[in-house]
Write a protein that holds these residues in place. Structure first.
Motif, mmCIF file in Angstrom:
data_model
loop_
_atom_site.group_PDB
_atom_site.id
_atom_site.type_symbol
_atom_site.label_atom_id
_atom_site.label_comp_id
_atom_site.label_asym_id
_atom_site.label_seq_id
_atom_site.Cartn_x
_atom_site.Cartn_y
_atom_site.Cartn_z
ATOM 1 N N THR A 1 46.055 61.968 83.799
ATOM 2 C CA THR A 1 45.624 61.670 83.228
ATOM 3 C C THR A 1 43.991 60.779 83.158
ATOM 4 O OG1 THR A 1 46.792 62.144 80.444
ATOM 5 C CG2 THR A 1 44.113 60.721 81.024
ATOM 6 N N GLN B 1 45.495 56.654 78.409
ATOM 7 C CA GLN B 1 45.687 57.645 78.560
ATOM 8 C C GLN B 1 45.640 58.000 76.844
ATOM 9 O OE1 GLN B 1 49.851 58.175 80.437
ATOM 10 N NE2 GLN B 1 49.613 57.131 81.591
ATOM 11 N N CYS B 2 45.652 57.563 75.963
ATOM 12 C CA CYS B 2 45.012 57.155 74.545
ATOM 13 C C CYS B 2 44.029 56.968 74.052
ATOM 14 C CB CYS B 2 46.477 56.784 73.303
ATOM 15 S SG CYS B 2 48.046 57.030 74.075
ATOM 16 N N SER B 3 42.978 56.278 74.995
ATOM 17 C CA SER B 3 41.707 56.201 75.005
ATOM 18 C C SER B 3 40.914 57.005 73.467
ATOM 19 C CB SER B 3 40.831 56.111 75.578
ATOM 20 O OG SER B 3 40.654 57.383 77.179
ATOM 21 N N LYS B 4 41.129 58.458 73.742
ATOM 22 C CA LYS B 4 40.440 59.516 72.691
ATOM 23 C C LYS B 4 41.072 58.672 71.199
ATOM 24 C CE LYS B 4 38.203 63.884 71.953
ATOM 25 N NZ LYS B 4 38.819 63.615 70.132
ATOM 26 N N PHE B 5 41.919 58.553 71.076
ATOM 27 C CA PHE B 5 42.259 58.012 69.540
ATOM 28 C C PHE B 5 42.590 57.439 69.332
ATOM 29 C CE2 PHE B 5 46.578 56.405 67.594
ATOM 30 C CZ PHE B 5 46.320 58.094 66.228
ATOM 31 N N ASN C 1 39.846 55.266 70.338
ATOM 32 C CA ASN C 1 38.296 55.760 69.391
ATOM 33 C C ASN C 1 37.949 55.894 68.858
ATOM 34 O OD1 ASN C 1 37.397 53.540 72.274
ATOM 35 N ND2 ASN C 1 37.165 55.504 73.732
ATOM 36 N N ASP C 2 38.388 57.324 68.165
ATOM 37 C CA ASP C 2 38.567 58.155 67.341
ATOM 38 C C ASP C 2 38.773 57.419 65.849
ATOM 39 O OD1 ASP C 2 36.939 59.641 68.533
ATOM 40 O OD2 ASP C 2 39.048 61.136 68.628
ATOM 41 N N GLN D 1 48.260 61.620 72.826
ATOM 42 C CA GLN D 1 47.709 61.284 74.484
ATOM 43 C C GLN D 1 46.599 61.726 74.634
ATOM 44 O OE1 GLN D 1 51.101 62.158 73.766
ATOM 45 N NE2 GLN D 1 50.719 64.028 74.133
ATOM 46 N N ASN D 2 45.569 61.916 75.595
ATOM 47 C CA ASN D 2 44.329 62.508 74.986
ATOM 48 C C ASN D 2 44.655 64.730 76.028
ATOM 49 O OD1 ASN D 2 43.259 60.144 74.742
ATOM 50 N ND2 ASN D 2 42.228 60.110 77.288
ATOM 51 N N ASN E 1 49.814 65.765 79.937
ATOM 52 C CA ASN E 1 50.101 64.417 80.152
ATOM 53 C C ASN E 1 51.364 64.205 81.594
ATOM 54 O OD1 ASN E 1 49.048 62.139 81.102
ATOM 55 N ND2 ASN E 1 50.054 60.920 78.992
#
Length: 378
Positions: free
Chosen positions: A163, A216-220, A222-223, A271-272, A276
């Motif tokens: 990722t 690896q979990c940046s989207k979660f 941020n959301d 994870q994004n 992964n």
């Protein structure tokens, strides 16, 4: 004149070139014999540079293109001379003496890894060494030091993730210590948001984990507006949350770590991407090569790194030998001159004659060259 006519002219020219190229290579063999008898090196950089400069001048607007062809021809000629002259014999002997019938997974040796029980590195280490003794270290460099001091035979360390890419700290440590890489493991990574019993999802403000896991979990993150806090290891973060007494913080960690430290999973698989994976390498001060080895790792520097085409010519040698590069990573040498070490992974086995010939030739020619290993990826 149509395209077929033009192609016919090119074919005719190629037919004329073939016997000349063969004649040139035969003469290169005689040059190699001459050098053997007089103890001369294969590479004569001054002569090559003079020839290429002369070609460039004579060919006008096509100078750069023709010089590139001549450079490849010289590289092929040198490869032939190295083979005849037995270049890189020290590397050849080192590799041949390292081949073993024992599989890595059968070893009962001691293994260092960063973190605590239940982390991803711990899982990779236990799968690679089901009969081994695990020593847990706080930092990545502590793993290298444990191997360096002889406290453990092996070390397991993450090197790249599917990722977020390379673990740069690991590459820097590989460059620094230059231990052998004797195995690798690709582990599917599952990240979960975990907190103490009694914690509520809506009350979580900060999430602790290793920087790689956070990325690896940046989207979660941020959301849902969570603040990521760097911690030394995913499982160590779980342990910290468990002992904190707080219900407003959580960890990103594997399910095994959550179970070990009594945390509940608030959200699974954060994870994004679903596929992964993280690659872990096994480091050792002693070179071991399993018979099913299928990957080779190297570190090298290039001559005249600021000169156009230097890296291109080195990489062209791998293509010429039919070898597939799967990874190329550059890291600064740290001398203040913007010079770089190059870390390369390629598919292959040193039992193949063409492969070992190339590695031996490069070890003789390049300013710095370190054969890190030929190993199997589990």
């Amino acid at each position: 004149m149509d395209l077929l006519d033009l192609r016919k002219q090119i074919d005719d020219i190629d037919e004329e070139m073939i016997p000349l190229l063969i004649k040139r290579m035969e003469i290169s063999k005689r040059v190699a014999q001459y050098k053997v008898e007089r103890g001369l090196p294969v590479l004569n950089e001054k002569r090559e540079r003079e020839i290429l400069d002369d070609v460039h001048k004579k060919c006008g607007e096509h100078g750069s293109t023709v010089a590139t062809v001549f450079a490849a021809m010289m590289d092929a000629s040198r490869a032939l001379q190295h083979k005849i002259m037995g270049g890189g014999q020290e590397l050849r002997d080192t590799v041949s003496s390292a081949i073993t019938n024992e599989e890595l997974t059968e070893s009962k040796g001691t293994v260092a890894c960063a973190g605590v029980y239940g982390g991803n590195t711990d899982m990779a280490a236990r799968r690679l060494f089901p009969n081994g003794q695990i020593k847990y270290c706080k930092r990545f460099e502590d793993v290298f030091e444990a191997v360096n001091k002889g406290e453990t035979q092996f070390g397991v360390i993450p090197i790249e993730n599917s990722t977020v890419g390379s673990v740069h700290e690991t590459y820097d440590l590989v460059m620094k210590y230059k231990f052998f890489v004797i195995g690798s493991y690709s582990l599917e990574i599952h990240h979960h948001l975990c907190a103490r019993e009694g914690a509520e999802y809506e009350n979580i403000e900060k999430v602790y984990s290793h920087p790689q896991a956070l990325a690896q979990c940046s989207k979660f993150l941020n959301d849902f507006g969570f603040t990521g806090v760097n911690y030394s290891n995913t499982a160590a973060a779980a342990k910290f949350i468990s002992e904190s007494g707080r219900n407003d913080i959580a960890a990103i960690c594997p399910a095994e770590a959550a179970k070990k430290y009594g945390l509940k999973i608030l959200k699974k698989e954060i994870q994004n991407i679903s596929n992964n994976r993280t690659r872990f390498i096994v480091i050792s001060k002693k070179l071991l090569i399993e018979k099913n080895a299928d990957k080779i790792s190297l570190i090298f520097t290039i001559p005249e790194s600021h000169k156009t085409g230097s890296l291109y010519r080195v990489l062209g040698r791998f293509s010429m030998a039919g070898l597939n590069l799967t990874k190329l990573e550059s890291r600064p040498i740290g001398n203040g001159d913007f010079n770089y070490y190059f870390y390369a992974d390629l598919m292959g086995n040193t039992k193949d004659e063409t492969t070992i010939d190339l590695l031996c030739a490069l070890s003789s020619e390049l300013p710095e060259f370190k054969f890190l290993g030929n190993y199997h990826e589990y």
